[in-house]
Design an enzyme around this catalytic site. Structure first.
Site, PDB file in Angstrom:
ATOM      1  N   HIS A  48       3.846  21.090   1.982  1.00 34.01           N
ATOM      2  CA  HIS A  48       2.450  20.682   2.145  1.00 34.01           C
ATOM      3  C   HIS A  48       2.280  19.167   2.011  1.00 34.01           C
ATOM      4  O   HIS A  48       1.160  18.661   2.028  1.00 34.01           O
ATOM      5  CB  HIS A  48       1.596  21.406   1.095  1.00 34.01           C
ATOM      6  CG  HIS A  48       0.133  21.402   1.381  1.00 34.01           C
ATOM      7  ND1 HIS A  48      -0.776  20.753   0.573  1.00 34.01           N
ATOM      8  CD2 HIS A  48      -0.597  21.954   2.392  1.00 34.01           C
ATOM      9  CE1 HIS A  48      -1.987  20.914   1.053  1.00 34.01           C
ATOM     10  NE2 HIS A  48      -1.918  21.636   2.163  1.00 34.01           N
TER      11      HIS A  48
ATOM     12  N   LYS B  27       2.214  15.126   2.836  1.00 35.29           N
ATOM     13  CA  LYS B  27       1.859  14.255   3.953  1.00 35.29           C
ATOM     14  C   LYS B  27       2.255  12.847   3.559  1.00 35.29           C
ATOM     15  O   LYS B  27       1.623  12.236   2.677  1.00 35.29           O
ATOM     16  CB  LYS B  27       0.360  14.282   4.263  1.00 35.29           C
ATOM     17  CG  LYS B  27      -0.169  15.646   4.728  1.00 35.29           C
ATOM     18  CD  LYS B  27      -0.743  16.426   3.605  1.00 35.29           C
ATOM     19  CE  LYS B  27      -1.342  17.742   4.148  1.00 35.29           C
ATOM     20  NZ  LYS B  27      -1.785  18.619   3.040  1.00 35.29           N
TER      21      LYS B  27
ATOM     22  N   ASP C  18      10.984   1.605   6.918  1.00 35.76           N
ATOM     23  CA  ASP C  18      12.009   0.630   6.538  1.00 35.76           C
ATOM     24  C   ASP C  18      12.275   0.626   5.035  1.00 35.76           C
ATOM     25  O   ASP C  18      12.875  -0.323   4.511  1.00 35.76           O
ATOM     26  CB  ASP C  18      11.610  -0.789   6.973  1.00 35.76           C
ATOM     27  CG  ASP C  18      11.602  -0.952   8.491  1.00 35.76           C
ATOM     28  OD1 ASP C  18      12.291  -0.167   9.173  1.00 35.76           O
ATOM     29  OD2 ASP C  18      10.896  -1.846   8.983  1.00 35.76           O
TER      30      ASP C  18
ATOM     31  N   HIS D 188     -11.654  16.798   2.711  1.00 34.26           N
ATOM     32  CA  HIS D 188     -10.260  17.222   2.548  1.00 34.26           C
ATOM     33  C   HIS D 188      -9.503  16.375   1.537  1.00 34.26           C
ATOM     34  O   HIS D 188      -8.336  16.632   1.253  1.00 34.26           O
ATOM     35  CB  HIS D 188      -9.541  17.172   3.904  1.00 34.26           C
ATOM     36  CG  HIS D 188      -8.244  17.895   3.935  1.00 34.26           C
ATOM     37  ND1 HIS D 188      -7.024  17.250   3.888  1.00 34.26           N
ATOM     38  CD2 HIS D 188      -7.963  19.222   3.997  1.00 34.26           C
ATOM     39  CE1 HIS D 188      -6.046  18.147   3.941  1.00 34.26           C
ATOM     40  NE2 HIS D 188      -6.593  19.357   4.004  1.00 34.26           N
TER      41      HIS D 188
ATOM     42  N   LYS E  15      -7.853  14.953  -1.780  1.00 32.63           N
ATOM     43  CA  LYS E  15      -7.340  15.604  -2.993  1.00 32.63           C
ATOM     44  C   LYS E  15      -7.188  14.528  -4.063  1.00 32.63           C
ATOM     45  O   LYS E  15      -6.153  13.863  -4.168  1.00 32.63           O
ATOM     46  CB  LYS E  15      -5.992  16.276  -2.709  1.00 32.63           C
ATOM     47  CG  LYS E  15      -6.098  17.395  -1.644  1.00 32.63           C
ATOM     48  CD  LYS E  15      -5.463  16.962  -0.377  1.00 32.63           C
ATOM     49  CE  LYS E  15      -5.398  17.970   0.736  1.00 32.63           C
ATOM     50  NZ  LYS E  15      -5.678  19.317   0.586  1.00 32.63           N
TER      51      LYS E  15
ATOM     52  N   ASP F  95     -11.554   8.928 -16.699  1.00 34.16           N
ATOM     53  CA  ASP F  95     -12.072   7.851 -17.561  1.00 34.16           C
ATOM     54  C   ASP F  95     -12.238   6.525 -16.844  1.00 34.16           C
ATOM     55  O   ASP F  95     -12.278   5.462 -17.474  1.00 34.16           O
ATOM     56  CB  ASP F  95     -11.179   7.676 -18.790  1.00 34.16           C
ATOM     57  CG  ASP F  95     -11.149   8.917 -19.673  1.00 34.16           C
ATOM     58  OD1 ASP F  95     -12.029   9.782 -19.496  1.00 34.16           O
ATOM     59  OD2 ASP F  95     -10.246   9.020 -20.518  1.00 34.16           O
TER      60      ASP F  95
END
Length: 420
Positions: free
Chosen positions: A160, A162, A167, A338, A340, A345
């Site tokens: 999952h 991404k 380089d 979408h 995440k 704090d």
């Protein structure tokens, strides 16, 4: 009719398999607990140590929102000189996929070593012609857990992540998928909102390590040298470590990171997540945080804004407990949010590919970056406030009056939460 020995034997074997599966899950799902009074920005070494990582300082972090991410990503791919390593879960054939494929092919033809890791389930609609185009240009394209008898036991385990590493000197990570819905600026219900980060500095070595894990697992290839692990210099003031490992007989590090952060927050916990299905242990941690005086807020899409309403219904099952505990829940109806993200704090942030659910915490291969630094936390909190201004806050009294059929959906879909 008497049961045959074959029937009894088959029943006993099934029972044994159920016990084995339960035992495996039990050993990877311990009840986590922690007692600590120190602020989170003084616990970087501890958080990294608990999640089998090493914090590295001297990094720069640039937040990229919505469709602009792809403009930067594709431009930087075009500037790569030695290696391009790209990994994603979801790739569907379309305008965006073809733009990205063209950029990867151009680099391969220019002599770059281009490696592409795609999840076999999430990228099954990438398009045969696109995959062929990539391979003919010289790109190495591999699929994680391709459907086969050999992978039968891990077919539910998905890559999952991404990320992209160029380089060995710059990296991208976050939630963006290679689907046309991610283009634009979340301006309507057909274009999604998302966040990723653009990284420079010593932490890029960590991102290269994350990519190499599944690449080596699928291909057996180990890559070394300055083209992939060059000497990196100070690029900014952020200290970063990554949680991505899933050790045997222990909780995955992504879960440990999120749970520990919940338990040591002192002022506020602000979460943005598209698939929010906390398990009982997390709900207890949220409730304990509220009792400590922590401002706990969660922003997520509503069923009308989600690309997968079933997940939202499954999450609804625990809304009553969360609302009674004092957690503030907000649902955004206009499009899929979408991103995440979790900030603690106002000084610490977690951003990456992980949803707040059992599948991400227990099953998927994920990567979450823990980033210590006030400027990024302020940026992420500003994004939270921007979308929350158009969201609906859930109220306990109104929630208790939801119709019976809504409650029935919640309970049915919650049973399948690890498969969603």
């Amino acid at each position: 009719m008497e049961l045959s020995w074959w029937t009894l034997g088959a029943g006993a074997l099934i029972a044994l398999l159920v016990v084995v599966i339960w035992s495996i899950r039990r050993h990877r799902d311990p009840k986590l607990n922690i007692e600590c009074d120190a602020p989170i920005d003084q616990l970087t070494l501890s958080l990294a140590g608990l999640t089998l990582g090493t914090p590295v300082g001297g990094n720069s972090v640039q937040l990229l929102q919505n469709g602009r991410f792809f403009d930067v990503l594709i431009e930087r791919i075009g500037a790569a000189r030695k290696t391009v390593h790209f990994e994603t879960f979801l790739w569907k054939d379309g305008e965006l996929g073809r733009r990205l494929a063209a950029a990867l092919c151009e680099r391969a033809r220019a002599g770059c070593q281009v490696r592409v890791m795609l999840d076999a389930t999430g990228s099954r609609k990438a398009g045969k012609d696109v995959i062929q185009q990539l391979r003919e240009a010289g790109c190495q394209v591999k699929f994680f857990h391709k459907r086969s008898l050999r992978n039968l036991g891990v077919i539910n385990n998905r890559d999952h992540r991404k990320l992209c590493v160029l380089d060995g000197r710059e990296a991208f990570a976050g939630g963006h998928c290679i689907v046309d819905d991610w283009l634009g600026d979340a301006e309507d219900g057909r274009h999604f909102a998302d966040l990723s980060v653009w990284l420079h500095g010593p932490c890029v070595h960590t991102m290269q390590s994350v990519f190499s894990e599944n690449w080596a697992g699928e291909t057996g290839e180990l890559f070394v040298g300055d083209d992939v692990f060059p000497k990196l210099h100070h690029a900014g003031d952020y200290t970063i470590h990554a949680a991505f490992a899933k050790p045997e007989n222990s909780a995955p590090t992504v879960k440990i990171l999120h749970h520990t952060a919940l338990c040591i927050a002192r002022k506020r916990i602000w979460i943005q997540n598209p698939y929010f299905i906390p398990e009982p242990q997390a709900i207890e941690a949220f409730a304990a945080a509220v009792r400590r005086g922590v401002d706990v807020r969660v922003l997520m899409p509503s069923t009308s804004g989600s690309d997968n309403p079933i997940v939202q219904y499954a999450g609804h099952r625990n809304f009553e407990r969360l609302l009674r505990a004092g957690v503030k829940l907000y649902e955004y109806p206009h499009t899929l949010l979408h991103q995440k993200v979790m900030t603690i704090d106002g000084v610490w942030s977690a951003i990456g590919s992980s949803n707040f659910d059992d599948r991400s915490f227990e099953t998927n291969d994920e990567v979450t970056l823990a980033i210590c630094g006030e400027p990024l936390a302020r940026e992420l909190d500003a994004v939270w406030e921007k979308y929350a201004a158009r969201a609906r806050r859930m109220e306990l009294d109104r929630w208790l009056r939801r119709p019976w059929w809504h409650k029935a959906r919640e309970n049915v879909f919650y049973l399948a939460k690890t498969l969603l």
